[in-house]
Design a protein around this motif. Structure first.
Motif, PDB file in Angstrom:
ATOM      1  N   ASN A 119      51.811 -47.011 -43.987  1.00 47.13           N
ATOM      2  CA  ASN A 119      50.934 -48.512 -44.493  1.00 47.13           C
ATOM      3  C   ASN A 119      50.244 -48.934 -43.146  1.00 47.13           C
ATOM      4  OD1 ASN A 119      52.259 -48.239 -46.822  1.00 47.13           O
ATOM      5  ND2 ASN A 119      53.679 -49.858 -46.524  1.00 47.13           N
ATOM      6  N   PHE A 120      48.765 -49.479 -43.844  1.00 48.22           N
ATOM      7  CA  PHE A 120      48.051 -50.247 -42.714  1.00 48.22           C
ATOM      8  C   PHE A 120      48.052 -51.794 -43.161  1.00 48.22           C
ATOM      9  CE2 PHE A 120      46.642 -45.897 -41.756  1.00 48.22           C
ATOM     10  CZ  PHE A 120      46.381 -45.878 -40.532  1.00 48.22           C
ATOM     11  N   ILE A 121      47.987 -52.351 -42.076  1.00 48.24           N
ATOM     12  CA  ILE A 121      47.914 -54.001 -42.385  1.00 48.24           C
ATOM     13  C   ILE A 121      46.733 -54.232 -41.372  1.00 48.24           C
ATOM     14  CG2 ILE A 121      48.335 -56.176 -42.140  1.00 48.24           C
ATOM     15  CD1 ILE A 121      51.428 -55.227 -42.648  1.00 48.24           C
ATOM     16  N   ILE A 122      45.488 -54.835 -41.995  1.00 51.66           N
ATOM     17  CA  ILE A 122      44.192 -54.993 -41.130  1.00 51.66           C
ATOM     18  C   ILE A 122      44.009 -56.426 -41.200  1.00 51.66           C
ATOM     19  CG2 ILE A 122      41.843 -54.403 -40.781  1.00 51.66           C
ATOM     20  CD1 ILE A 122      42.770 -51.736 -42.430  1.00 51.66           C
ATOM     21  N   GLY A 123      43.893 -57.160 -40.098  1.00 53.93           N
ATOM     22  CA  GLY A 123      43.555 -58.607 -40.136  1.00 53.93           C
ATOM     23  C   GLY A 123      42.116 -58.551 -39.439  1.00 53.93           C
TER      24      GLY A 123
END
Lengths: 485, 188
Positions: A258-262
């Motif tokens: 998974n990717f979480i991009i802020g």
């Protein structure tokens, strides 16, 4: 980084280390009155702003008197006090572009002079080369015969027109400044080359993180999937294009990734396109702009932190991530290799292929369980960069600077003409003369004796919460050196 | 009891502070600036006349000269009546309130009164004023809605602009009275 080979001497740490312990103890008893000047300060948010604030707080704790001068932000103008008697002047000057004030080199002199005189400032410390007010203050400070220090927070290029111009201005502004501080050796190299400086008057003091703000929390993350975190502004400089190449490649290869991009920025559209094309809505989360206080809550959800910057003076993001116990994968650019030891970071070339290899290595290490646990990483990182340490090293720069002589007017003109080229040098020498005449005129209009000396809110004569803070300050002063050394 | 002290304002001009202590709970502070000096009056008149004569030689119209006379007369009257403040008085009475009077050079007086119930505190504050950073004395008024809030800040000695040493003198006396007032208002 062609310049790296050309630089003959290894980074001289001479400026930061004391010659003898006796000198150290002698100099640390001396108290300075420092005026921090920058266009960038709270309520504006960013790296420079928090740097100034944290550094000032730690210097106040060490018994120095600190004031901050910045421009007015909307309705916030006048004089304000922050924690521990940190005094901030919000001057009503016009903002031109990107929160930076306009500069005519002269119009800010009356107010700045008034403040320097009433606060009895001995050292002027300017921050950020984008800030016009910082350069103005350096110029006026030198005219008034005060010691000047400058901190550079950013890297520049050499090729395009705008950087040629800014480099010229930087040369003029820094050629007679007493001392320059850079945040990494790469940044030092860059600044020395840009402003054609003598490397001996440039010190390297890295930034710091507040380790108590960035603590790991392994229960926040899901161990059945691998989560990669990216927190950066989504702009070209931060390598968002690389990121858009990496995401589909790795998502195809690892079904549990998974990717979480802020972060927010003009390149966000590219990431949305990628997500759309490969149907990755449940695996790539775009959070949008993050407030600084929420960054930690995002970081602790992941296992691996990815940084794809193309240029960086000193990367705070990877430091914050490592402090939260994440494995960091980053590009090998700018000052990044200096920030963390090899065991905590996987460095790659700034290309999709190399970054994918780096990430695969990190994922395989994670799956085989050879990565250090988050708490261990946090405990290692926490000792590296503390604001107290930064303040201690900055204090040594102040001690050194206060022993130096300020250039007299004729020497300063000589330096300007010989150092900055015949045309620019002469123009700025002329401007320096005008500035000096203006100062003489102001001193005739309002003599220094007519200016009320301000009541100190920090420093040795502080009147701020006198009863309690005195004993507290003593305690901290005596216990602190043993802690940080 | 009455005494007079000499201070200076932020531009270096002389100020006289008269303190009158009528009783322990009633004090008056009176700041007087020097009166309009003959020198500055002559300087302004001369410069206006020179300008008028200059114009007169250029366009040879005698209307300009008569206009100059009127300008000087009306300007002087306006200045004395609306701008030039000779004396500013701060009268503080424990049980009643604070009265501020400013008397203009023409004799006009304007008075404001703040009753004690509205006064939250008297403080010295800093402000940026015309390329200067100055200290000033001001009265904080209570917000009727919120008991801890401040609804308004009323500056005192606005035209005289004394320096910090003078302000501290006045501030100390005012604080003594305010402390006395607080002690008596809470005790019964």
């Amino acid at each position: 980084m062609a310049a790296r080979g050309k630089d003959p001497d290894p980074p001289p740490p001479a400026a930061l280390t004391c010659a003898s312990p006796a000198e150290c103890s002698l100099s640390s008893t001396q108290s300075h009155t420092v005026c921090m000047v920058s266009d960038f300060f709270y309520p504006n948010m960013g790296g420079v702003e928090s740097h100034i604030y944290q550094l000032s707080q730690c210097l106040i704790e060490r018994g120095h008197k600190i004031i901050i001068v910045t421009h007015a932000y909307g309705n916030r103008k006048g004089v304000r006090y922050l924690t521990n008697g940190l005094k901030v002047y919000y001057l009503p000057l016009k903002v031109m572009y990107n929160q930076s004030t306009a500069t005519t080199l002269f119009h800010s002199l009356p107010l700045l002079r008034y403040i320097f005189v009433r606060e009895k400032v001995t050292i002027i410390h300017s921050h950020s080369s984008f800030s016009a007010m910082a350069h103005d203050a350096l110029f006026h400070g030198k005219t008034m015969g005060l010691q000047t220090v400058f901190t550079d927070h950013s890297l520049f290029g050499f090729a395009d027109v705008s950087s040629v111009l800014t480099n010229k201005l930087l040369t003029v502004s820094l050629c007679d400044t007493n001392h320059i501080i850079c945040v990494s050796y790469t940044s030092k190299e860059n600044t020395v080359l840009r402003a054609t400086l003598n490397p001996e008057i440039v010190s390297v003091i890295p930034n710091a993180v507040d380790p108590t703000d960035f603590t790991p929390d392994p229960f926040q993350r899901h161990d059945d999937v691998v989560t990669i975190i990216v927190v950066s502004r989504l702009v070209y400089r931060k390598g968002t294009d690389l990121l858009s190449g990496i995401i589909p490649k790795l998502c195809l290869k690892y079904p549990d990734l998974n990717f979480i991009i802020g972060g927010e920025g003009p390149k966000r559209i590219i990431l949305e396109e990628v997500r759309e094309r490969y149907q990755l809505h449940d695996r790539v989360h775009l959070l949008g702009a993050l407030e600084h206080k929420n960054v930690r809550n995002v970081l602790v959800q992941g296992h691996i932190f990815l940084n794809t910057s193309l240029t960086e003076a000193f990367c705070m993001a990877i430091l914050e991530a490592a402090s939260c116990g994440l494995q960091v994968v980053s590009t090998r650019v700018g000052g990044i290799p200096e920030v963390l030891p090899e065991s905590l970071i996987i460095l790659c070339e700034p290309s999709v292929k190399s970054l994918c290899e780096g990430l695969e290595k990190a994922i395989s290490q994670l799956k085989s369980g050879t990565l250090l646990p988050p708490a261990d990483i946090h405990n290692i990182v926490k000792t590296f960069y503390t604001w107290r340490n930064v303040a201690e090293r900055t204090e040594k720069v102040y001690d050194r600077v206060s022993r130096e002589a300020v250039l007299s007017m004729d020497k300063r003109l000589d330096r300007l003409i010989s150092h900055c080229g015949p045309v620019t040098g002469c123009i700025f020498a002329l401007l320096a003369v005008f500035n000096f005449l203006f100062l003489v005129f102001l001193q005739w209009m309002i003599p220094d004796s007519l200016i009320d000396v301000a009541v100190d809110a920090s420093g040795p004569q502080s009147t701020w919460g006198r009863q309690c803070s005195y004993s507290k300050q003593r305690d901290q002063n005596s216990s602190e050196p043993s802690k940080t050394r | 009891m009455e005494d007079e002290l000499s201070f200076s304002d932020i531009c270096g001009g002389r100020l006289a502070l008269q303190r009158r202590y009528y009783s322990p709970t009633c004090r008056e502070f009176c700041l007087s600036c020097p009166r309009l000096s003959l020198r500055s009056l002559t300087a302004v008149t001369c410069s206006v006349w020179l300008a008028a004569y200059g114009l007169f030689t250029l366009c040879e119209n005698s209307m300009i000269l008569s206009a100059a006379i009127f300008i000087i007369l009306l300007g002087l009257l306006g200045y004395l009546h609306f701008v030039k403040i000779d004396q500013e008085t701060l009268l503080i009475i424990d049980s009643l309130g604070i009265q501020m009077t400013s008397s203009y050079a023409s004799g006009k007086e304007s008075t404001t009164f703040i009753e004690m119930g509205k006064v939250k505190d008297i403080i010295i504050n800093e402000a940026i004023y015309m390329q200067k950073v100055i200290y000033y004395l001001c009265i904080l008024l209570k917000d009727p809605v919120e008991p801890h809030g401040i609804s308004q800040v009323v500056p005192v000695f606005q035209s005289a602009k004394p320096r910090l040493d003078c302000l501290i003198e006045v501030y100390r006396s005012c604080q003594e009275i305010l402390a006395h007032q607080k002690a008596t208002s809470t005790s019964p």
